[in-house]
Design a protein around this motif. Structure first.
Motif, PDB file in Angstrom:
ATOM      1  N   ALA A   1       0.832  -1.206   0.000  1.00 17.36           N
ATOM      2  CA  ALA A   1       0.000   0.000   0.000  1.00 17.36           C
ATOM      3  C   ALA A   1       0.866   1.254   0.000  1.00 17.36           C
ATOM      4  O   ALA A   1       0.565   2.242  -0.681  1.00 17.36           O
ATOM      5  CB  ALA A   1      -0.936  -0.011   1.214  1.00 17.36           C
ATOM      6  N   PHE A   2       1.951   1.217   0.773  1.00 16.45           N
ATOM      7  CA  PHE A   2       2.862   2.358   0.821  1.00 16.45           C
ATOM      8  C   PHE A   2       3.510   2.612  -0.536  1.00 16.45           C
ATOM      9  O   PHE A   2       3.642   3.758  -0.984  1.00 16.45           O
ATOM     10  CB  PHE A   2       3.947   2.099   1.875  1.00 16.45           C
ATOM     11  N   GLY A   3       3.906   1.533  -1.212  1.00 16.30           N
ATOM     12  CA  GLY A   3       4.559   1.680  -2.508  1.00 16.30           C
ATOM     13  C   GLY A   3       3.630   2.213  -3.576  1.00 16.30           C
ATOM     14  O   GLY A   3       4.026   3.039  -4.409  1.00 16.30           O
ATOM     15  N   LEU A   4       2.364   1.783  -3.550  1.00 20.55           N
ATOM     16  CA  LEU A   4       1.413   2.199  -4.578  1.00 20.55           C
ATOM     17  C   LEU A   4       0.803   3.573  -4.305  1.00 20.55           C
ATOM     18  O   LEU A   4       0.263   4.195  -5.221  1.00 20.55           O
ATOM     19  CB  LEU A   4       0.293   1.158  -4.701  1.00 20.55           C
ATOM     20  N   GLU A   5       0.878   4.050  -3.067  1.00 19.29           N
ATOM     21  CA  GLU A   5       0.283   5.347  -2.757  1.00 19.29           C
ATOM     22  C   GLU A   5       1.049   6.500  -3.397  1.00 19.29           C
ATOM     23  O   GLU A   5       0.593   7.645  -3.356  1.00 19.29           O
ATOM     24  CB  GLU A   5       0.217   5.560  -1.246  1.00 19.29           C
TER      25      GLU A   5
ATOM     26  N   LEU B   1      -6.076   1.418  -0.221  1.00 25.83           N
ATOM     27  CA  LEU B   1      -5.197   0.490  -0.925  1.00 25.83           C
ATOM     28  C   LEU B   1      -4.921  -0.770  -0.120  1.00 25.83           C
ATOM     29  O   LEU B   1      -4.796  -1.860  -0.676  1.00 25.83           O
ATOM     30  CB  LEU B   1      -3.876   1.179  -1.277  1.00 25.83           C
ATOM     31  N   LEU B   2      -4.821  -0.646   1.209  1.00 27.53           N
ATOM     32  CA  LEU B   2      -4.508  -1.803   2.038  1.00 27.53           C
ATOM     33  C   LEU B   2      -5.569  -2.888   1.887  1.00 27.53           C
ATOM     34  O   LEU B   2      -5.249  -4.079   1.882  1.00 27.53           O
ATOM     35  CB  LEU B   2      -4.384  -1.375   3.504  1.00 27.53           C
ATOM     36  N   ASP B   3      -6.824  -2.487   1.743  1.00 27.68           N
ATOM     37  CA  ASP B   3      -7.904  -3.464   1.587  1.00 27.68           C
ATOM     38  C   ASP B   3      -7.853  -4.168   0.234  1.00 27.68           C
ATOM     39  O   ASP B   3      -8.497  -5.214   0.055  1.00 27.68           O
ATOM     40  CB  ASP B   3      -9.269  -2.781   1.750  1.00 27.68           C
ATOM     41  N   ARG B   4      -7.130  -3.598  -0.716  1.00 29.57           N
ATOM     42  CA  ARG B   4      -7.051  -4.190  -2.054  1.00 29.57           C
ATOM     43  C   ARG B   4      -5.894  -5.170  -2.190  1.00 29.57           C
ATOM     44  O   ARG B   4      -5.762  -5.827  -3.227  1.00 29.57           O
ATOM     45  CB  ARG B   4      -6.896  -3.088  -3.107  1.00 29.57           C
ATOM     46  N   VAL B   5      -5.054  -5.252  -1.170  1.00 29.21           N
ATOM     47  CA  VAL B   5      -3.883  -6.126  -1.238  1.00 29.21           C
ATOM     48  C   VAL B   5      -4.239  -7.494  -0.678  1.00 29.21           C
ATOM     49  O   VAL B   5      -4.788  -7.609   0.417  1.00 29.21           O
ATOM     50  CB  VAL B   5      -2.701  -5.537  -0.442  1.00 29.21           C
ATOM     51  N   ARG B   6      -3.954  -8.534  -1.433  1.00 25.18           N
ATOM     52  CA  ARG B   6      -4.221  -9.898  -0.991  1.00 25.18           C
ATOM     53  C   ARG B   6      -2.958 -10.738  -1.140  1.00 25.18           C
ATOM     54  O   ARG B   6      -2.270 -10.664  -2.155  1.00 25.18           O
ATOM     55  CB  ARG B   6      -5.354 -10.528  -1.806  1.00 25.18           C
ATOM     56  N   ILE B   7      -2.641 -11.492  -0.095  1.00 23.53           N
ATOM     57  CA  ILE B   7      -1.458 -12.349  -0.106  1.00 23.53           C
ATOM     58  C   ILE B   7      -1.859 -13.740  -0.564  1.00 23.53           C
ATOM     59  O   ILE B   7      -2.835 -14.309  -0.077  1.00 23.53           O
ATOM     60  CB  ILE B   7      -0.835 -12.431   1.301  1.00 23.53           C
TER      61      ILE B   7
END
Length: 243
Positions: free
Chosen positions: A88-92, A102-108
């Motif tokens: 999220a930090f990188g894409l912001e 963005l954090l909610d859009r990241v899935r591991i």
């Protein structure tokens, strides 16, 4: 072992389930639970061996396991929290106004040699740094590809959403995949510093001890996720005092 092929069959089934989950952007356990037998399908495959409906307890057992093991809470903790935050930090860098979403859009998902040939070592307490730095570098690659398109779209349409940007990137054949490999330098030897003090009450008759207070100061460098690191420090402190 008994029932030759069972392990191989289970492995193939799990590989299919994880592939379906990845393609549909679903949690893999959602797919697993949806593919459990219903009582009707159980009767179809096993006939009279399936017994009566109340005797089919597998779905209830799975739900009970998730609850008793605090599975979903534990799933949110640890290394992956740091990796998601770094993504999220990188894409912001593309914009600040949507960074909280963005954090909610990241899935591991589970890594394998198809997605990344080599993943480095998990020794030396460097896995967090290596994983997060690799993600940060990959996000920088994606940002460099998306930023020109975002600027172009904003000139034509004004403010745009994340969904619009990604949709247009897909339509204009922007490569939305990036992978990197990063290993910390000279990880075989390093020093850590910390100090601790505890106030302990001892019953001189029974030998029973009560920890009244414990303070620990630890230098963990630049923290990737203070909340996660703080929990690890408290756990380490408790283990140290118990020993």
């Amino acid at each position: 072992m008994r029932a030759p092929g069972q392990v191989q069959g289970s492995y193939i089934a799990e590989a299919i389930i994880e592939r379906v989950a990845s393609f549909l952007s679903l949690d893999v356990d959602v797919v697993r639970k949806r593919n459990l037998h219903t009582y009707e399908s159980l009767k179809f495959f096993y006939g009279s061996s399936s017994g009566e409906a109340p005797e089919y307890t597998l779905p209830a057992i799975v739900d009970e396991l998730f609850t008793s093991a605090s599975y979903f809470n534990r799933l949110e903790m640890g290394l992956w929290t740091k990796v998601k935050q770094m993504a999220a930090f990188g894409l912001e860098q593309l914009w600040d106004e949507e960074k909280k979403y963005l954090l909610d859009r990241v899935r591991i998902i589970q890594a394998d040699t198809l997605s990344l040939v080599q993943g480095g070592l998990t020794a030396g307490s460097t896995k967090s740094e290596a994983s997060c730095e690799a993600v940060r570098l990959a996000c920088s690659i994606l940002v460099s590809r998306l930023k020109p398109l975002k600027q172009s779209l904003e000139e034509q349409m004004g403010s745009i959403s994340w969904d619009t940007l990604i949709t247009q990137a897909n339509l204009q054949y922007v490569n939305l995949s990036a992978s990197t490999f990063w290993v910390a330098d000279d990880t075989s030897s390093y020093l850590n510093y910390g100090a601790a003090i505890s106030e302990v009450e001892i019953d001189v008759l029974t030998g029973a001890t009560t920890i009244l207070r414990a303070d620990l100061t630890y230098d963990c460098g630049q923290s990737l996720s203070p909340a996660v690191d703080l929990g690890q420090v408290f756990f380490f402190s408790s283990v140290l005092l118990i020993l």
